[in-house]
Design a protein around this motif. Structure first.
Motif, PDB file in Angstrom:
ATOM      1  N   UNK A 162      17.286  32.303  19.538  1.00  0.00           N
ATOM      2  CA  UNK A 162      16.715  31.689  20.737  1.00  0.00           C
ATOM      3  C   UNK A 162      17.786  30.982  21.562  1.00  0.00           C
ATOM      4  N   UNK A 163      18.787  30.444  20.885  1.00  0.00           N
ATOM      5  CA  UNK A 163      19.849  29.725  21.591  1.00  0.00           C
ATOM      6  C   UNK A 163      20.724  30.650  22.432  1.00  0.00           C
ATOM      7  N   UNK A 164      20.673  31.941  22.139  1.00  0.00           N
ATOM      8  CA  UNK A 164      21.480  32.890  22.909  1.00  0.00           C
ATOM      9  C   UNK A 164      21.022  32.945  24.365  1.00  0.00           C
ATOM     10  N   UNK A 165      19.715  32.781  24.599  1.00  0.00           N
ATOM     11  CA  UNK A 165      19.180  32.901  25.961  1.00  0.00           C
ATOM     12  C   UNK A 165      19.753  31.857  26.921  1.00  0.00           C
ATOM     13  N   UNK A 166      19.700  30.565  26.600  1.00  0.00           N
ATOM     14  CA  UNK A 166      20.292  29.587  27.521  1.00  0.00           C
ATOM     15  C   UNK A 166      21.797  29.790  27.687  1.00  0.00           C
ATOM     16  N   UNK A 167      22.466  30.229  26.611  1.00  0.00           N
ATOM     17  CA  UNK A 167      23.898  30.488  26.711  1.00  0.00           C
ATOM     18  C   UNK A 167      24.168  31.640  27.676  1.00  0.00           C
ATOM     19  N   UNK A 168      23.409  32.722  27.535  1.00  0.00           N
ATOM     20  CA  UNK A 168      23.580  33.874  28.423  1.00  0.00           C
ATOM     21  C   UNK A 168      23.256  33.528  29.861  1.00  0.00           C
ATOM     22  N   UNK A 204      35.738  26.014  26.955  1.00  0.00           N
ATOM     23  CA  UNK A 204      34.514  26.772  26.650  1.00  0.00           C
ATOM     24  C   UNK A 204      33.310  26.198  27.395  1.00  0.00           C
ATOM     25  N   UNK A 205      32.168  26.855  27.258  1.00  0.00           N
ATOM     26  CA  UNK A 205      30.937  26.403  27.893  1.00  0.00           C
ATOM     27  C   UNK A 205      30.307  25.263  27.092  1.00  0.00           C
ATOM     28  N   UNK A 206      30.174  24.113  27.737  1.00  0.00           N
ATOM     29  CA  UNK A 206      29.559  22.965  27.065  1.00  0.00           C
ATOM     30  C   UNK A 206      28.076  23.151  26.822  1.00  0.00           C
ATOM     31  N   UNK A 207      27.369  23.778  27.777  1.00  0.00           N
ATOM     32  CA  UNK A 207      25.939  24.032  27.593  1.00  0.00           C
ATOM     33  C   UNK A 207      25.715  24.981  26.411  1.00  0.00           C
ATOM     34  N   UNK A 208      26.550  26.001  26.304  1.00  0.00           N
ATOM     35  CA  UNK A 208      26.418  26.954  25.191  1.00  0.00           C
ATOM     36  C   UNK A 208      26.692  26.274  23.860  1.00  0.00           C
ATOM     37  N   UNK A 209      27.705  25.400  23.856  1.00  0.00           N
ATOM     38  CA  UNK A 209      28.003  24.651  22.637  1.00  0.00           C
ATOM     39  C   UNK A 209      26.833  23.776  22.234  1.00  0.00           C
ATOM     40  N   UNK A 210      26.244  23.074  23.197  1.00  0.00           N
ATOM     41  CA  UNK A 210      25.159  22.136  22.895  1.00  0.00           C
ATOM     42  C   UNK A 210      23.947  22.843  22.314  1.00  0.00           C
ATOM     43  N   UNK A 211      23.515  23.922  22.966  1.00  0.00           N
ATOM     44  CA  UNK A 211      22.311  24.602  22.482  1.00  0.00           C
ATOM     45  C   UNK A 211      22.570  25.296  21.151  1.00  0.00           C
ATOM     46  N   UNK A 212      23.801  25.803  20.955  1.00  0.00           N
ATOM     47  CA  UNK A 212      24.129  26.436  19.674  1.00  0.00           C
ATOM     48  C   UNK A 212      24.191  25.406  18.557  1.00  0.00           C
ATOM     49  N   UNK A 213      24.773  24.242  18.844  1.00  0.00           N
ATOM     50  CA  UNK A 213      24.829  23.177  17.841  1.00  0.00           C
ATOM     51  C   UNK A 213      23.428  22.697  17.480  1.00  0.00           C
ATOM     52  N   UNK A 214      22.593  22.537  18.501  1.00  0.00           N
ATOM     53  CA  UNK A 214      21.212  22.113  18.284  1.00  0.00           C
ATOM     54  C   UNK A 214      20.475  23.128  17.408  1.00  0.00           C
ATOM     55  N   UNK A 215      20.647  24.407  17.729  1.00  0.00           N
ATOM     56  CA  UNK A 215      19.981  25.469  16.964  1.00  0.00           C
ATOM     57  C   UNK A 215      20.516  25.533  15.537  1.00  0.00           C
ATOM     58  N   UNK A 216      21.825  25.436  15.374  1.00  0.00           N
ATOM     59  CA  UNK A 216      22.422  25.493  14.039  1.00  0.00           C
ATOM     60  C   UNK A 216      21.971  24.306  13.191  1.00  0.00           C
ATOM     61  N   UNK A 218      29.557  30.190  34.122  1.00  0.00           N
ATOM     62  CA  UNK A 218      30.609  30.440  33.139  1.00  0.00           C
ATOM     63  C   UNK A 218      30.852  31.936  32.994  1.00  0.00           C
ATOM     64  N   UNK A 219      32.017  32.255  32.461  1.00  0.00           N
ATOM     65  CA  UNK A 219      32.349  33.631  32.109  1.00  0.00           C
ATOM     66  C   UNK A 219      31.856  33.920  30.689  1.00  0.00           C
ATOM     67  N   UNK A 220      31.840  35.202  30.327  1.00  0.00           N
ATOM     68  CA  UNK A 220      31.382  35.602  28.995  1.00  0.00           C
ATOM     69  C   UNK A 220      32.223  34.949  27.897  1.00  0.00           C
ATOM     70  N   UNK A 221      33.540  34.927  28.068  1.00  0.00           N
ATOM     71  CA  UNK A 221      34.413  34.328  27.055  1.00  0.00           C
ATOM     72  C   UNK A 221      34.108  32.849  26.852  1.00  0.00           C
ATOM     73  N   UNK A 222      33.783  32.158  27.938  1.00  0.00           N
ATOM     74  CA  UNK A 222      33.437  30.733  27.842  1.00  0.00           C
ATOM     75  C   UNK A 222      32.200  30.529  26.984  1.00  0.00           C
ATOM     76  N   UNK A 223      31.208  31.380  27.212  1.00  0.00           N
ATOM     77  CA  UNK A 223      29.937  31.275  26.498  1.00  0.00           C
ATOM     78  C   UNK A 223      30.123  31.599  25.021  1.00  0.00           C
ATOM     79  N   UNK A 224      30.875  32.653  24.723  1.00  0.00           N
ATOM     80  CA  UNK A 224      31.126  33.036  23.328  1.00  0.00           C
ATOM     81  C   UNK A 224      31.835  31.903  22.592  1.00  0.00           C
TER      82      UNK A 224
END
Length: 225
Positions: free
Chosen positions: A178-184, A150-162, A192-198
């Motif tokens: 707000x965390x969706x923006x850096x992930x997207x 999966x996307x590590x950047x997406x995980x980090x920002x989502x974990x931070x936001x959560x 990354x691909x969409x599946x990685x980000x999700x």
């Protein structure tokens, strides 16, 4: 608490959180199944054309996303949380020491999970698709070109936001939105691909909630999940 006891507590909490994460997924199996189906569907039908479409966009259309893309780096998250922890310890505010440690733990533990999955799955990054059409997974590879899922950047920002959302529940959905923006942005910039980000985003949120539950069960700090 001694240094050895602190390390043991961190180790035990990490284990408890991973067990909690599995439990949450099992109890909400229908949601986990739906998420898995979405990820598989994206891999089969969406990821390839979407990545090529984003890559073909004019550079000037992606300037903002290039900047937003950097927000997903975990370094600044650890720096901010670490500063809060140091100041809280200096001022003897145990409640904020726990909150800061929780934020750091959420990002770090989710990152560990994601990095293990990256190696096991070994999915080609969009740059390989763009370069020569390479697409797919081959399993067990530490090469950076094959650690897209999966996307590590997406995980980090989502974990931070959560984590922030659990500290300030009233703003939970604002932080997560707000965390969706850096992930997207990871998709737009062909990292990354969409599946990685999700998958990365979902992992970040899940592990943060699981860690909060593990801490709550041990009556550690003011965070509740």
């Amino acid at each position: 608490m001694s240094a050895a006891a602190t390390v043991r507590l961190i180790w035990d909490l990490a284990g408890d959180a991973l067990v909690e994460a599995v439990g949450i997924a099992a109890r909400r199996w229908w949601l986990a199944l739906a998420l898995a189906l979405i990820i598989v569907a994206a891999m089969l039908w969406l990821d390839r054309p979407l990545a090529l479409w984003f890559f073909a966009l004019p550079a000037q259309d992606k300037v903002a996303f290039a900047a937003i893309n950097e927000v997903g780096r975990s370094g600044w998250m650890f720096a901010v949380a670490g500063l809060v922890l140091v100041v809280a310890a200096w001022r003897r505010r145990a409640d904020w020491v726990v909150r800061a440690a929780f934020v750091m733990g959420s990002v770090a533990l989710g990152g560990l999970v994601v990095n293990v999955v990256k190696v096991v799955v070994a999915r080609a990054r969009p740059r390989l698709l763009i370069a020569d059409g390479t697409y797919g997974v081959h399993g067990f590879d530490i090469d950076a070109h094959w650690n897209s899922f999966p996307s590590g950047h997406s995980q980090a920002i989502a974990a931070f936001a959560a984590a922030l959302g659990l500290i300030w529940p009233r703003w939970r959905f604002v932080f997560l939105a707000l965390a969706v923006l850096p992930a997207a942005a990871r998709m737009v910039m062909a990292n990354h691909f969409a599946a990685d980000v999700i998958a990365g985003y979902a992992t970040g949120v899940l592990v943060a909630f699981a860690l909060a539950r593990a801490m709550s069960k041990r009556n550690i700090g003011p965070i509740k999940a």
